[in-house]
Design a protein around this motif. Structure first.
Motif, PDB file in Angstrom:
ATOM      1  N   ALA A 144      23.935  49.639  36.877  1.00  0.00           N
ATOM      2  CA  ALA A 144      23.807  48.770  38.046  1.00  0.00           C
ATOM      3  C   ALA A 144      22.337  48.659  38.464  1.00  0.00           C
ATOM      4  N   VAL A 145      21.661  49.804  38.477  1.00  0.00           N
ATOM      5  CA  VAL A 145      20.253  49.818  38.888  1.00  0.00           C
ATOM      6  C   VAL A 145      19.380  49.085  37.860  1.00  0.00           C
ATOM      7  N   LEU A 146      19.645  49.316  36.564  1.00  0.00           N
ATOM      8  CA  LEU A 146      18.869  48.633  35.518  1.00  0.00           C
ATOM      9  C   LEU A 146      19.145  47.129  35.526  1.00  0.00           C
ATOM     10  N   GLY A 147      20.422  46.739  35.713  1.00  0.00           N
ATOM     11  CA  GLY A 147      20.793  45.318  35.784  1.00  0.00           C
ATOM     12  C   GLY A 147      20.100  44.636  36.956  1.00  0.00           C
ATOM     13  N   TYR A 148      19.997  45.373  38.054  1.00  0.00           N
ATOM     14  CA  TYR A 148      19.374  44.871  39.277  1.00  0.00           C
ATOM     15  C   TYR A 148      17.872  44.655  39.069  1.00  0.00           C
ATOM     16  N   PHE A 149      17.203  45.658  38.480  1.00  0.00           N
ATOM     17  CA  PHE A 149      15.745  45.577  38.342  1.00  0.00           C
ATOM     18  C   PHE A 149      15.288  44.805  37.104  1.00  0.00           C
ATOM     19  N   MET A 150      16.004  44.958  35.957  1.00  0.00           N
ATOM     20  CA  MET A 150      15.529  44.326  34.723  1.00  0.00           C
ATOM     21  C   MET A 150      16.064  42.917  34.526  1.00  0.00           C
ATOM     22  N   LEU A 151      17.319  42.639  34.956  1.00  0.00           N
ATOM     23  CA  LEU A 151      17.915  41.323  34.724  1.00  0.00           C
ATOM     24  C   LEU A 151      17.976  40.497  36.013  1.00  0.00           C
ATOM     25  N   GLY A 152      17.607  41.091  37.126  1.00  0.00           N
ATOM     26  CA  GLY A 152      17.633  40.375  38.403  1.00  0.00           C
ATOM     27  C   GLY A 152      19.031  40.002  38.852  1.00  0.00           C
ATOM     28  N   GLU A 153      20.065  40.791  38.420  1.00  0.00           N
ATOM     29  CA  GLU A 153      21.440  40.509  38.831  1.00  0.00           C
ATOM     30  C   GLU A 153      21.636  40.972  40.278  1.00  0.00           C
ATOM     31  N   SER A 154      22.445  40.188  41.036  1.00  0.00           N
ATOM     32  CA  SER A 154      22.692  40.590  42.419  1.00  0.00           C
ATOM     33  C   SER A 154      23.864  41.576  42.438  1.00  0.00           C
ATOM     34  N   ILE A 155      23.786  42.564  43.304  1.00  0.00           N
ATOM     35  CA  ILE A 155      24.835  43.578  43.406  1.00  0.00           C
ATOM     36  C   ILE A 155      25.276  43.649  44.864  1.00  0.00           C
ATOM     37  N   SER A 156      26.575  43.323  45.110  1.00  0.00           N
ATOM     38  CA  SER A 156      27.080  43.311  46.483  1.00  0.00           C
ATOM     39  C   SER A 156      27.323  44.729  46.987  1.00  0.00           C
ATOM     40  N   LEU A 157      27.545  44.835  48.312  1.00  0.00           N
ATOM     41  CA  LEU A 157      27.849  46.142  48.918  1.00  0.00           C
ATOM     42  C   LEU A 157      29.117  46.735  48.316  1.00  0.00           C
ATOM     43  N   THR A 158      30.161  45.862  48.093  1.00  0.00           N
ATOM     44  CA  THR A 158      31.428  46.343  47.527  1.00  0.00           C
ATOM     45  C   THR A 158      31.203  46.934  46.136  1.00  0.00           C
ATOM     46  N   ARG A 159      30.352  46.248  45.358  1.00  0.00           N
ATOM     47  CA  ARG A 159      30.088  46.748  44.004  1.00  0.00           C
ATOM     48  C   ARG A 159      29.331  48.070  44.048  1.00  0.00           C
ATOM     49  N   TRP A 160      28.407  48.176  44.985  1.00  0.00           N
ATOM     50  CA  TRP A 160      27.701  49.459  45.152  1.00  0.00           C
ATOM     51  C   TRP A 160      28.691  50.558  45.537  1.00  0.00           C
ATOM     52  N   ALA A 161      29.673  50.205  46.440  1.00  0.00           N
ATOM     53  CA  ALA A 161      30.684  51.191  46.853  1.00  0.00           C
ATOM     54  C   ALA A 161      31.503  51.646  45.643  1.00  0.00           C
ATOM     55  N   GLY A 162      31.839  50.701  44.758  1.00  0.00           N
ATOM     56  CA  GLY A 162      32.568  51.030  43.533  1.00  0.00           C
ATOM     57  C   GLY A 162      31.777  51.988  42.659  1.00  0.00           C
ATOM     58  N   VAL A 163      30.500  51.693  42.519  1.00  0.00           N
ATOM     59  CA  VAL A 163      29.629  52.555  41.705  1.00  0.00           C
ATOM     60  C   VAL A 163      29.597  53.968  42.292  1.00  0.00           C
ATOM     61  N   LEU A 164      29.508  54.062  43.634  1.00  0.00           N
ATOM     62  CA  LEU A 164      29.466  55.379  44.296  1.00  0.00           C
ATOM     63  C   LEU A 164      30.785  56.138  44.115  1.00  0.00           C
ATOM     64  N   VAL A 220      26.270  41.939  33.117  1.00  0.00           N
ATOM     65  CA  VAL A 220      26.401  43.310  32.615  1.00  0.00           C
ATOM     66  C   VAL A 220      26.945  44.248  33.691  1.00  0.00           C
ATOM     67  N   SER A 221      26.625  43.975  34.960  1.00  0.00           N
ATOM     68  CA  SER A 221      27.092  44.874  36.018  1.00  0.00           C
ATOM     69  C   SER A 221      28.527  44.559  36.447  1.00  0.00           C
ATOM     70  N   VAL A 222      29.174  43.542  35.814  1.00  0.00           N
ATOM     71  CA  VAL A 222      30.618  43.321  35.984  1.00  0.00           C
ATOM     72  C   VAL A 222      31.334  43.848  34.738  1.00  0.00           C
ATOM     73  N   VAL A 223      30.847  43.440  33.574  1.00  0.00           N
ATOM     74  CA  VAL A 223      31.485  43.777  32.293  1.00  0.00           C
ATOM     75  C   VAL A 223      31.555  45.289  32.062  1.00  0.00           C
ATOM     76  N   VAL A 224      30.419  45.958  32.189  1.00  0.00           N
ATOM     77  CA  VAL A 224      30.378  47.377  31.841  1.00  0.00           C
ATOM     78  C   VAL A 224      31.263  48.212  32.774  1.00  0.00           C
ATOM     79  N   PRO A 225      31.200  48.004  34.108  1.00  0.00           N
ATOM     80  CA  PRO A 225      32.127  48.772  34.956  1.00  0.00           C
ATOM     81  C   PRO A 225      33.599  48.460  34.681  1.00  0.00           C
ATOM     82  N   ALA A 226      33.939  47.210  34.312  1.00  0.00           N
ATOM     83  CA  ALA A 226      35.346  46.858  34.065  1.00  0.00           C
ATOM     84  C   ALA A 226      35.908  47.628  32.869  1.00  0.00           C
TER      85      ALA A 226
END
Lengths: 136, 122
Positions: free
Chosen positions: A97-117, B75-81
């Motif tokens: 999630a962190v690499l996708g955010y910084f290297m690919l510029g993907e947006s990460i919502s609060l819900t997705r961060w909660a899932g990661v946690l 990637v941040s949808v696919v990989v977690p799924a």
């Protein structure tokens, strides 16, 4: 083999798996996005996609990272449970999630961060169990 | 729908492959010490095992499905799924590899699933 020594080996190889696995996926994603979505399924178009894929530097770096990941994974499985290694390596989701955010510029919502946690919480529980439950 | 199909292929082939590879490595036993010579020797031995190749074949199917999916999905949808493979993996480890999956370990797997659900909502 003392269990402390086994633990250290286990953590070193887990860290290697997590780092190279996550890096490999992000590099492959970056490479495939440069190639673009495969819309035309004709044989000629697929050959062109194949050539573009295997002449892309990010794809090769990604494959190299995944090879290091795979060797670490094999070595770890020679003594540790699969049901320990698989969930414990999930800590990589946070890294992806962190690499996708910084290297690919993907947006990460609060819900997705909660899932990661939450995934990280699960990993913490698994980490409290014995890495090996089968005999030699 | 296409996304769900791809994820199902990635999860099922990936898990079956991992269980087969794990079975092969368990037959080899603990690798020690972790020196280049020992590691190369173990790899040479591992790649002469049938279960290793069955596992790698299945993992390859999962991997190329992942590669195709990553060309059009985040990637941040696919990989977690693909973390759904935690459930199939723990079941495979318990019933096929005879590992003892303690309640604490199951709780961890369930938390991981909850995390996946949260990720798919967003």
């Amino acid at each position: 083999m003392s269990s402390q020594h086994l633990d250290r080996k286990t953590y070193v190889l887990l860290a290697s798996m997590v780092f190279f696995g996550s890096l490999g996926n992000v590099l492959l994603s970056k490479g495939m996005k440069q190639i673009g979505e495969i819309l035309d399924p004709s044989p000629m178009a697929l050959v062109s996609v194949f050539v573009k894929t295997f002449t892309n530097g990010f794809i090769w770096l990604g494959i190299s990272s995944l090879l290091v990941f795979f060797v670490s994974y094999l070595l770890l499985l020679s003594w540790a449970d699969f049901s320990y290694v698989q969930p414990a390596s999930a800590i990589g989701y946070a890294l992806v999630a962190v690499l996708g955010y910084f290297m690919l510029g993907e947006s990460i919502s609060l819900t997705r961060w909660a899932g990661v946690l939450t995934i990280c919480g699960g990993v913490a529980l698994v980490g409290r169990t014995e890495p090996r439950t089968t005999g030699d | 729908m296409r996304l769900v199909l791809f994820i199902a292929i990635i999860v099922l082939c990936g898990t079956a492959g991992d269980i087969a590879v794990s079975h092969a490595m368990k037959q080899i036993g603990e690798v020690h010490p972790l020196t280049p010579a020992v590691i190369l020797g173990v790899l040479a031995r591992a790649f002469r095992m049938r279960w290793m190749w069955i596992g790698i074949g299945l993992e390859a199917v999962g991997f190329f499905s992942l590669l195709a999916l990553l060309s059009w999905a985040d990637v941040s949808v696919v990989v977690p799924a693909t973390a759904l493979s935690y459930v199939t993996g723990a079941c495979g480890a318990k019933f096929l590899l005879n590992e003892k999956v303690a309640p604490l370990r199951w709780a961890g797997v369930l938390l991981v699933c909850l995390g996946v659900a949260l990720i798919s909502i967003s």
